[in-house]
Scaffold this active site. Structure first.
Site, PDB file in Angstrom:
ATOM      1  N   LYS A 172     -46.822 -18.940  49.702  1.00  0.00           N
ATOM      2  CA  LYS A 172     -47.196 -17.988  50.768  1.00  0.00           C
ATOM      3  C   LYS A 172     -45.961 -17.290  51.344  1.00  0.00           C
ATOM      4  CE  LYS A 172     -49.165 -21.207  53.259  1.00  0.00           C
ATOM      5  NZ  LYS A 172     -48.891 -22.365  52.367  1.00  0.00           N
ATOM      6  N   ARG A 213     -55.957 -23.138  59.490  1.00  0.00           N
ATOM      7  CA  ARG A 213     -55.917 -24.292  58.593  1.00  0.00           C
ATOM      8  C   ARG A 213     -57.078 -25.231  58.834  1.00  0.00           C
ATOM      9  NH1 ARG A 213     -49.779 -24.277  57.972  1.00  0.00           N
ATOM     10  NH2 ARG A 213     -49.294 -25.650  56.280  1.00  0.00           N
ATOM     11  N   ARG A 260     -37.505 -27.014  47.239  1.00  0.00           N
ATOM     12  CA  ARG A 260     -37.320 -25.794  48.052  1.00  0.00           C
ATOM     13  C   ARG A 260     -36.057 -25.884  48.894  1.00  0.00           C
ATOM     14  NH1 ARG A 260     -42.303 -23.801  51.629  1.00  0.00           N
ATOM     15  NH2 ARG A 260     -42.284 -25.913  52.439  1.00  0.00           N
ATOM     16  N   ARG A 291     -36.003 -28.306  54.445  1.00  0.00           N
ATOM     17  CA  ARG A 291     -36.862 -28.617  55.586  1.00  0.00           C
ATOM     18  C   ARG A 291     -37.075 -30.123  55.684  1.00  0.00           C
ATOM     19  NH1 ARG A 291     -42.035 -24.626  55.396  1.00  0.00           N
ATOM     20  NH2 ARG A 291     -43.027 -26.553  56.057  1.00  0.00           N
ATOM     21  N   ARG A 319     -48.610 -34.154  54.027  1.00  0.00           N
ATOM     22  CA  ARG A 319     -48.975 -32.740  54.163  1.00  0.00           C
ATOM     23  C   ARG A 319     -49.993 -32.338  53.110  1.00  0.00           C
ATOM     24  NH1 ARG A 319     -43.697 -29.813  53.410  1.00  0.00           N
ATOM     25  NH2 ARG A 319     -44.784 -27.884  53.880  1.00  0.00           N
TER      26      ARG A 319
HETATM   27  P1  ADP Z   1     -45.458 -21.910  51.064  1.00  0.00           P
HETATM   28  O1  ADP Z   1     -44.970 -20.879  52.044  1.00  0.00           O
HETATM   29  O2  ADP Z   1     -46.842 -21.623  50.569  1.00  0.00           O
HETATM   30  O3  ADP Z   1     -45.308 -23.318  51.548  1.00  0.00           O
HETATM   31  P2  ADP Z   1     -43.107 -21.089  49.488  1.00  0.00           P
HETATM   32  O4  ADP Z   1     -43.298 -19.621  49.333  1.00  0.00           O
HETATM   33  O5  ADP Z   1     -42.070 -21.550  50.440  1.00  0.00           O
HETATM   34  O6  ADP Z   1     -44.534 -21.808  49.768  1.00  0.00           O
HETATM   35  O7  ADP Z   1     -42.822 -21.676  48.023  1.00  0.00           O
HETATM   36  C1  ADP Z   1     -42.579 -23.090  47.833  1.00  0.00           C
HETATM   37  C2  ADP Z   1     -41.446 -23.277  46.818  1.00  0.00           C
HETATM   38  O8  ADP Z   1     -41.907 -22.878  45.515  1.00  0.00           O
HETATM   39  C3  ADP Z   1     -40.199 -22.444  47.111  1.00  0.00           C
HETATM   40  O9  ADP Z   1     -39.067 -23.191  46.750  1.00  0.00           O
HETATM   41  C4  ADP Z   1     -40.368 -21.195  46.215  1.00  0.00           C
HETATM   42  O10 ADP Z   1     -39.105 -20.662  45.825  1.00  0.00           O
HETATM   43  C5  ADP Z   1     -41.136 -21.764  45.023  1.00  0.00           C
HETATM   44  N1  ADP Z   1     -42.139 -20.817  44.471  1.00  0.00           N
HETATM   45  C6  ADP Z   1     -42.902 -19.921  45.155  1.00  0.00           C
HETATM   46  N2  ADP Z   1     -43.731 -19.255  44.317  1.00  0.00           N
HETATM   47  C7  ADP Z   1     -43.498 -19.767  43.071  1.00  0.00           C
HETATM   48  C8  ADP Z   1     -44.033 -19.495  41.768  1.00  0.00           C
HETATM   49  N3  ADP Z   1     -44.995 -18.576  41.583  1.00  0.00           N
HETATM   50  N4  ADP Z   1     -43.542 -20.208  40.730  1.00  0.00           N
HETATM   51  C9  ADP Z   1     -42.571 -21.159  40.915  1.00  0.00           C
HETATM   52  N5  ADP Z   1     -42.033 -21.449  42.108  1.00  0.00           N
HETATM   53  C10 ADP Z   1     -42.482 -20.768  43.177  1.00  0.00           C
HETATM   54  P1  AMP Z   2     -45.845 -24.615  57.117  1.00  0.00           P
HETATM   55  O1  AMP Z   2     -44.522 -23.964  57.373  1.00  0.00           O
HETATM   56  O2  AMP Z   2     -46.974 -23.639  57.082  1.00  0.00           O
HETATM   57  O3  AMP Z   2     -45.822 -25.533  55.923  1.00  0.00           O
HETATM   58  O4  AMP Z   2     -46.135 -25.544  58.398  1.00  0.00           O
HETATM   59  C1  AMP Z   2     -45.266 -26.584  58.784  1.00  0.00           C
HETATM   60  C2  AMP Z   2     -45.972 -27.522  59.754  1.00  0.00           C
HETATM   61  O5  AMP Z   2     -46.302 -26.826  60.975  1.00  0.00           O
HETATM   62  C3  AMP Z   2     -47.301 -28.100  59.260  1.00  0.00           C
HETATM   63  O6  AMP Z   2     -47.132 -29.259  58.440  1.00  0.00           O
HETATM   64  C4  AMP Z   2     -47.986 -28.449  60.587  1.00  0.00           C
HETATM   65  O7  AMP Z   2     -47.453 -29.618  61.161  1.00  0.00           O
HETATM   66  C5  AMP Z   2     -47.572 -27.255  61.470  1.00  0.00           C
HETATM   67  N1  AMP Z   2     -48.525 -26.132  61.342  1.00  0.00           N
HETATM   68  C6  AMP Z   2     -48.287 -24.909  60.807  1.00  0.00           C
HETATM   69  N2  AMP Z   2     -49.383 -24.141  60.860  1.00  0.00           N
HETATM   70  C7  AMP Z   2     -50.350 -24.898  61.442  1.00  0.00           C
HETATM   71  C8  AMP Z   2     -51.729 -24.689  61.759  1.00  0.00           C
HETATM   72  N3  AMP Z   2     -52.344 -23.524  61.489  1.00  0.00           N
HETATM   73  N4  AMP Z   2     -52.399 -25.705  62.348  1.00  0.00           N
HETATM   74  C9  AMP Z   2     -51.819 -26.864  62.640  1.00  0.00           C
HETATM   75  N5  AMP Z   2     -50.536 -27.155  62.345  1.00  0.00           N
HETATM   76  C10 AMP Z   2     -49.803 -26.177  61.766  1.00  0.00           C
END
Ligand code: ADP
Ligand code: AMP
Length: 218
Positions: free
Chosen positions: A15, A90, A129, A163, A174
């Protein structure tokens, strides 16, 4: 016409990565509840102290807290051309709260894009990541390295971090918590004819081509 979007997908689906392309091309603000909580935690605000109890372990922050920060954010002026919600809603309670907010603000949703990835791929995505300290750009130690090693492609920064909740113990919780909530939410938006599914197991560029195709057709 404004572009009011939700980007859905399990943690690690991509995302944040796709959001960077979307906001760049479509010039709408990126509203990530996860980023908002991380910022509050790093500034040690009252919200941050409350959120930290949940985010550290990979649990969801309570709905009333999360709904409150989104309601305030959506009322800001920069959402006039639209917005991109990332990581919200969510839960079904959050989806209902959002429906009320969009009605009150007269900002109906344009589409919900669900980045669909087999959960088996997600542990690797999350534990590999790393993020630029200066600008927040996201990389991966196997799938998306900076073009020049040690230098952020976006801002030229040289410091990166992992993170806290991308460490293996929190990742397990998660994924469990989010997988449980994901299916009913997908049905919620499918029933409202807003859902577009994208196969997120493809490369970052391929996923972006699909997402952009959908957005250009709206
Ligand atoms: P989210 O925001 O949904 O948690 P991220 O965009 O941070 O996910 O992506 C999670 C990890 O996977 C990051 O390290 C990113 O660089 C990698 N990533 C994102 N999209 C892809 C993809 N299509 N293929 C492989 N790795 C990806
Ligand atoms: P994310 O960056 O989206 O992976 O979110 C990191 C953390 O923030 C999650 O594991 C939750 O603890 C909290 N969080 C983010 N978005 C939400 C949501 N919509 N509802 C509840 N907790 C959230």
């Amino acid at each position: 016409m404004s572009l009011n979007l939700i980007l859905m997908g399990l943690p690690g689906a991509g995302k944040g990565t796709q959001a960077q392309y979307i906001v760049d091309k479509y010039q709408i603000p990126h509203i990530s509840t996860g980023d908002m909580f991380r910022e509050a935690i790093s500034n040690e605000t009252a919200l941050g102290l409350k959120a930290k109890e949940y985010t550290d372990k990979g649990n969801l922050v309570p709905d009333e807290v999360t709904n409150g920060i989104v309601k305030e954010r959506l009322a800001e002026d920069d959402t006039k051309p639209g917005f991109l919600l990332d990581g919200y809603p969510r839960t079904l309670e959050q989806a209902d709260a959002l429906a009320q907010m969009t009605e009150d603000l007269n900002k109906p949703l344009s589409a919900v894009i669900n980045i669909d990835v087999d959960p088996k791929l997600l542990t690797d995505r999350l534990t590999g990541r790393f993020i630029c300290k200066k600008c927040g750009a996201t990389y991966h130690k196997l799938y998306h390295m900076p073009k020049v090693p040690g230098t952020c492609d976006v801002c030229g920064g040289h410091e990166f971090y992992q993170r806290e909740d991308d460490k293996p113990e929190a990742v397990k919780t998660r994924l469990k918590v989010n997988i449980k909530m994901n299916t009913p939410l997908i049905s919620y938006y499918k029933d409202r004819n807003l859902l577009f599914n994208v196969d997120g197991s493809q490369s970052i560029d391929e996923v972006w081509q699909k997402v952009d195709q959908i957005l250009s057709s709206l």
